[in-house]
Design a protein around this motif. Sequence first.
Motif, short mmCIF file in Angstrom:
data_model
loop_
_atom_site.label_atom_id
_atom_site.label_comp_id
_atom_site.label_asym_id
_atom_site.label_seq_id
_atom_site.Cartn_x
_atom_site.Cartn_y
_atom_site.Cartn_z
N SER A 1 57.69 -58.32 -67.20
CA SER A 1 56.36 -58.04 -66.48
C SER A 1 56.14 -58.79 -64.91
N HIS B 1 55.50 -57.11 -61.53
CA HIS B 1 54.53 -57.63 -60.73
C HIS B 1 55.11 -57.75 -59.04
N TYR C 1 53.96 -55.95 -55.74
CA TYR C 1 53.29 -56.47 -54.52
C TYR C 1 54.41 -57.07 -53.50
N ASN D 1 52.13 -67.58 -60.21
CA ASN D 1 51.16 -68.00 -61.19
C ASN D 1 51.08 -66.65 -62.44
N MET E 1 49.09 -66.41 -64.72
CA MET E 1 47.89 -66.00 -64.94
C MET E 1 47.13 -65.01 -63.93
N PHE E 2 47.31 -65.45 -62.64
CA PHE E 2 46.86 -64.51 -61.69
C PHE E 2 47.75 -63.18 -61.66
N ALA E 3 49.07 -63.14 -61.87
CA ALA E 3 49.56 -62.06 -62.07
C ALA E 3 49.28 -61.27 -63.24
N ARG E 4 48.55 -61.79 -64.03
CA ARG E 4 47.90 -61.18 -65.46
C ARG E 4 49.21 -60.51 -66.34
N VAL E 5 50.09 -61.82 -66.45
CA VAL E 5 51.06 -61.93 -67.32
C VAL E 5 50.73 -62.33 -68.55
N PRO F 1 47.46 -64.53 -70.79
CA PRO F 1 45.90 -64.46 -70.48
C PRO F 1 45.40 -65.54 -69.92
N THR F 2 44.20 -65.70 -69.33
CA THR F 2 43.68 -66.56 -68.75
C THR F 2 42.82 -67.40 -69.63
#
Length: 90
Positions: free
Chosen positions: A13, A17, A21, A81, A83-87, A89-90
């Motif tokens: 993941s 990402h 990007y 990060n 969480m920001f990379a949505r790998v 959960p936040t």
Amino acid sequence: MSSDPPPDPVEQSVVDHLEKYAPVHACPLCRSSDWDVSTCGFMPMSRVRIVGNTMKPRPPAGSLPLAAVCCTNCGYTYFINLMFARVVPT
């Protein structure tokens, strides 16, 4: 017969990402494009939040999940990060 183990889904993941990007991904120090991704790093979260020019206290928040991306040529390292990379959960 030897085969490589399947890729770690979290590491895959992170690679996905980065490909999305940063499709041209050269090291800023040595210009190499050979990288190693490690998802075992966690860093304590800051206890302050900066909003504009104001620092606001924040309750203790545990840790921040990070992936280390390291140039295999010169050792330059940066973090993603998760969480920001949505790998994760936040």
